[in-house]
Design a protein around this motif. Structure first.
Motif, PDB file in Angstrom:
ATOM      1  N   ALA A 131      28.219 -35.363  14.782  1.00 21.17           N
ATOM      2  CA  ALA A 131      29.265 -34.335  14.678  1.00 21.17           C
ATOM      3  C   ALA A 131      30.305 -34.514  15.777  1.00 21.17           C
ATOM      4  O   ALA A 131      31.520 -34.382  15.537  1.00 21.17           O
ATOM      5  CB  ALA A 131      28.637 -32.948  14.746  1.00 21.17           C
ATOM      6  N   PHE A 132      29.846 -34.823  16.990  1.00 22.12           N
ATOM      7  CA  PHE A 132      30.771 -35.035  18.107  1.00 22.12           C
ATOM      8  C   PHE A 132      31.625 -36.277  17.879  1.00 22.12           C
ATOM      9  O   PHE A 132      32.841 -36.267  18.144  1.00 22.12           O
ATOM     10  CB  PHE A 132      29.983 -35.161  19.411  1.00 22.12           C
ATOM     11  N   LEU A 133      31.002 -37.350  17.385  1.00 18.64           N
ATOM     12  CA  LEU A 133      31.766 -38.578  17.118  1.00 18.64           C
ATOM     13  C   LEU A 133      32.837 -38.345  16.055  1.00 18.64           C
ATOM     14  O   LEU A 133      33.962 -38.852  16.169  1.00 18.64           O
ATOM     15  CB  LEU A 133      30.812 -39.695  16.682  1.00 18.64           C
ATOM     16  N   ASN A 134      32.494 -37.577  15.035  1.00 23.90           N
ATOM     17  CA  ASN A 134      33.480 -37.246  14.003  1.00 23.90           C
ATOM     18  C   ASN A 134      34.587 -36.367  14.563  1.00 23.90           C
ATOM     19  O   ASN A 134      35.764 -36.519  14.206  1.00 23.90           O
ATOM     20  CB  ASN A 134      32.806 -36.548  12.820  1.00 23.90           C
ATOM     21  N   PHE A 135      34.231 -35.461  15.468  1.00 28.34           N
ATOM     22  CA  PHE A 135      35.208 -34.526  16.041  1.00 28.34           C
ATOM     23  C   PHE A 135      36.252 -35.246  16.883  1.00 28.34           C
ATOM     24  O   PHE A 135      37.430 -34.889  16.872  1.00 28.34           O
ATOM     25  CB  PHE A 135      34.477 -33.481  16.885  1.00 28.34           C
ATOM     26  N   ILE A 136      35.838 -36.289  17.617  1.00 21.89           N
ATOM     27  CA  ILE A 136      36.781 -36.997  18.488  1.00 21.89           C
ATOM     28  C   ILE A 136      37.422 -38.198  17.786  1.00 21.89           C
ATOM     29  O   ILE A 136      38.092 -39.012  18.426  1.00 21.89           O
ATOM     30  CB  ILE A 136      36.086 -37.466  19.790  1.00 21.89           C
ATOM     31  N   GLY A 137      37.194 -38.302  16.492  1.00 22.72           N
ATOM     32  CA  GLY A 137      37.836 -39.362  15.727  1.00 22.72           C
ATOM     33  C   GLY A 137      37.139 -40.699  15.756  1.00 22.72           C
ATOM     34  O   GLY A 137      37.745 -41.726  15.426  1.00 22.72           O
ATOM     35  N   LEU A 138      35.877 -40.705  16.141  1.00 18.50           N
ATOM     36  CA  LEU A 138      35.106 -41.951  16.167  1.00 18.50           C
ATOM     37  C   LEU A 138      33.977 -41.908  15.140  1.00 18.50           C
ATOM     38  O   LEU A 138      32.855 -42.350  15.401  1.00 18.50           O
ATOM     39  CB  LEU A 138      34.530 -42.194  17.572  1.00 18.50           C
ATOM     40  N   GLY A 139      34.297 -41.362  13.972  1.00 17.28           N
ATOM     41  CA  GLY A 139      33.290 -41.224  12.929  1.00 17.28           C
ATOM     42  C   GLY A 139      32.714 -42.541  12.467  1.00 17.28           C
ATOM     43  O   GLY A 139      31.602 -42.589  11.933  1.00 17.28           O
ATOM     44  N   ASN A 140      33.457 -43.642  12.680  1.00 16.49           N
ATOM     45  CA  ASN A 140      32.943 -44.962  12.280  1.00 16.49           C
ATOM     46  C   ASN A 140      31.753 -45.399  13.129  1.00 16.49           C
ATOM     47  O   ASN A 140      31.003 -46.302  12.757  1.00 16.49           O
ATOM     48  CB  ASN A 140      34.058 -46.005  12.384  1.00 16.49           C
ATOM     49  N   LEU A 141      31.573 -44.735  14.294  1.00 21.65           N
ATOM     50  CA  LEU A 141      30.428 -45.045  15.151  1.00 21.65           C
ATOM     51  C   LEU A 141      29.196 -44.207  14.813  1.00 21.65           C
ATOM     52  O   LEU A 141      28.121 -44.442  15.368  1.00 21.65           O
ATOM     53  CB  LEU A 141      30.799 -44.818  16.623  1.00 21.65           C
ATOM     54  N   ALA A 142      29.363 -43.221  13.922  1.00 22.47           N
ATOM     55  CA  ALA A 142      28.223 -42.391  13.516  1.00 22.47           C
ATOM     56  C   ALA A 142      27.188 -43.255  12.790  1.00 22.47           C
ATOM     57  O   ALA A 142      27.538 -44.097  11.955  1.00 22.47           O
ATOM     58  CB  ALA A 142      28.695 -41.250  12.621  1.00 22.47           C
ATOM     59  N   LYS A 143      25.923 -43.054  13.126  1.00 23.86           N
ATOM     60  CA  LYS A 143      24.843 -43.884  12.575  1.00 23.86           C
ATOM     61  C   LYS A 143      23.679 -43.013  12.103  1.00 23.86           C
ATOM     62  O   LYS A 143      23.502 -41.884  12.573  1.00 23.86           O
ATOM     63  CB  LYS A 143      24.314 -44.849  13.646  1.00 23.86           C
ATOM     64  N   PRO A 144      22.878 -43.544  11.195  1.00 24.93           N
ATOM     65  CA  PRO A 144      21.583 -42.908  10.902  1.00 24.93           C
ATOM     66  C   PRO A 144      20.586 -43.330  11.982  1.00 24.93           C
ATOM     67  O   PRO A 144      19.790 -44.250  11.797  1.00 24.93           O
ATOM     68  CB  PRO A 144      21.216 -43.476   9.528  1.00 24.93           C
ATOM     69  N   TRP A 145      20.651 -42.667  13.130  1.00 25.41           N
ATOM     70  CA  TRP A 145      19.989 -43.133  14.347  1.00 25.41           C
ATOM     71  C   TRP A 145      18.489 -43.347  14.198  1.00 25.41           C
ATOM     72  O   TRP A 145      17.918 -44.225  14.847  1.00 25.41           O
ATOM     73  CB  TRP A 145      20.263 -42.143  15.481  1.00 25.41           C
ATOM     74  N   LEU A 146      17.849 -42.557  13.354  1.00 26.41           N
ATOM     75  CA  LEU A 146      16.384 -42.626  13.246  1.00 26.41           C
ATOM     76  C   LEU A 146      15.902 -43.287  11.968  1.00 26.41           C
ATOM     77  O   LEU A 146      14.686 -43.334  11.716  1.00 26.41           O
ATOM     78  CB  LEU A 146      15.797 -41.208  13.345  1.00 26.41           C
ATOM     79  N   SER A 147      16.812 -43.791  11.157  1.00 22.96           N
ATOM     80  CA  SER A 147      16.402 -44.444   9.915  1.00 22.96           C
ATOM     81  C   SER A 147      16.919 -45.869   9.794  1.00 22.96           C
ATOM     82  O   SER A 147      16.605 -46.559   8.828  1.00 22.96           O
ATOM     83  CB  SER A 147      16.873 -43.630   8.698  1.00 22.96           C
TER      84      SER A 147
END
Length: 288
Positions: A131-147
């Motif tokens: 959510a934070f990565l999407n908020f600051i415009g870095l949504g491309n760095l969002a990952k399925p961290w545990l899968s």
């Protein structure tokens, strides 16, 4: 005679309990590791077959590699960061006691609780990180961290460091109390800057605390289990499994008690080797 026996009488009950709850289970695990046993039927002695099988077991190899990753992460990250926070919190500034308590707070939580908290934080859809990565415009760095098998182990290590760094900080804070203020003042008089005082005065004095911190972190990394079990159960497809988790799965899910015990024996021998190195180092110092 009574005076000589009294200390041993005080130690007798704790030593008996230690033998029952620690020594006997260790010996029993060694015995079971040489057997084929499902926990219910009669044991069948098979010699070193379980250990031979471990050599070719890719999932055990993956678990061992993950434990090495935990060890590297705990030593390379928690030690410098713990030292940094210790030096920072050792300074007298406004509210330093409050900040010290906040940094230490994760130490009051068990790894089970920390695992649950970080499971929420790292959720792919409603987690704080994405959510934070999407908020600051870095949504491309969002990952399925545990899968994602490629990053899940590193995500678990990051969650565990939240508790391990404060532990290292406490050890270094205790070590900083033994740093001679006279030596620091003498270095200042001689014109040493802050970096020179740290590397030539403070850091050598912290060597005993450093040795303890490294040893404890290595041992903790090798016995990682609860946070892995809570967050991923060792998945996906054993990608985040560690030796303790793999032992648990083999022994209590697949009912291969003998094979699970062989994993536990390997883990014990690796851990004990580091403990032995630490004890040898301590005994050498005492002899001096």
């Amino acid at each position: 005679m009574r005076k000589n026996i009294t200390p041993y009488l005080f130690l007798a009950i704790p030593f008996l309990m230690y033998c029952i709850w620690v020594i006997f289970p260790i010996l029993q695990t060694f015995i079971v590791s040489f057997t084929k046993w499902d926990g219910m039927t009669q044991m069948k002695f098979i010699g070193i077959e379980n250990f031979k099988r471990l050599i070719n077991d890719k999932y055990f190899g993956l678990s061992l590699v993950n434990n090495i990753k935990w060890m590297i992460g705990f030593v390379i990250l928690s030690i410098p960061l713990g030292l940094f926070f210790a030096i920072l919190m050792d300074q007298k500034f406004a509210g330093h006691k409050i900040y010290k308590s906040l940094v230490y707070l994760p130490m009051a939580l068990s790894f089970v609780v920390i695992g649950q908290i970080w499971s929420w934080i790292l959720e792919p859809t409603g987690g704080i990180v994405n959510a934070f990565l999407n908020f600051i415009g870095l949504g491309n760095l969002a990952k399925p961290w545990l899968s994602d098998p490629k990053i899940v182990t590193y995500s678990l290590i990051a969650a565990a460091l939240w508790r391990q760094i404060p532990y290292a900080m406490v050890l270094f804070l205790a070590g900083l109390k033994n740093v001679s203020s006279e030596l620091v003042e003498a270095a200042v008089v001689d014109g040493a800057n802050a970096f020179q005082r740290f590397f030539y005065v403070i850091l050598p004095a912290l060597k005993p605390a450093m040795v303890i911190a490294i040893t404890v972190n290595i041992i903790d990394s090798l016995r990682a289990f609860d946070i892995v079990f809570v967050m991923t159960r060792g998945g996906p497809y054993y990608s985040s499994s560690v030796m303790a988790n793999y032992m648990y799965v083999q022994a209590f899910h697949n009912y291969r008690m003998g094979y699970g015990a062989s994993v536990a024996v390997v883990q014990f021998l690796i851990t004990f080797s580091f403990i032995l190195l630490y004890l040898i180092n301590v005994l050498k110092k005492e002899e001096r």
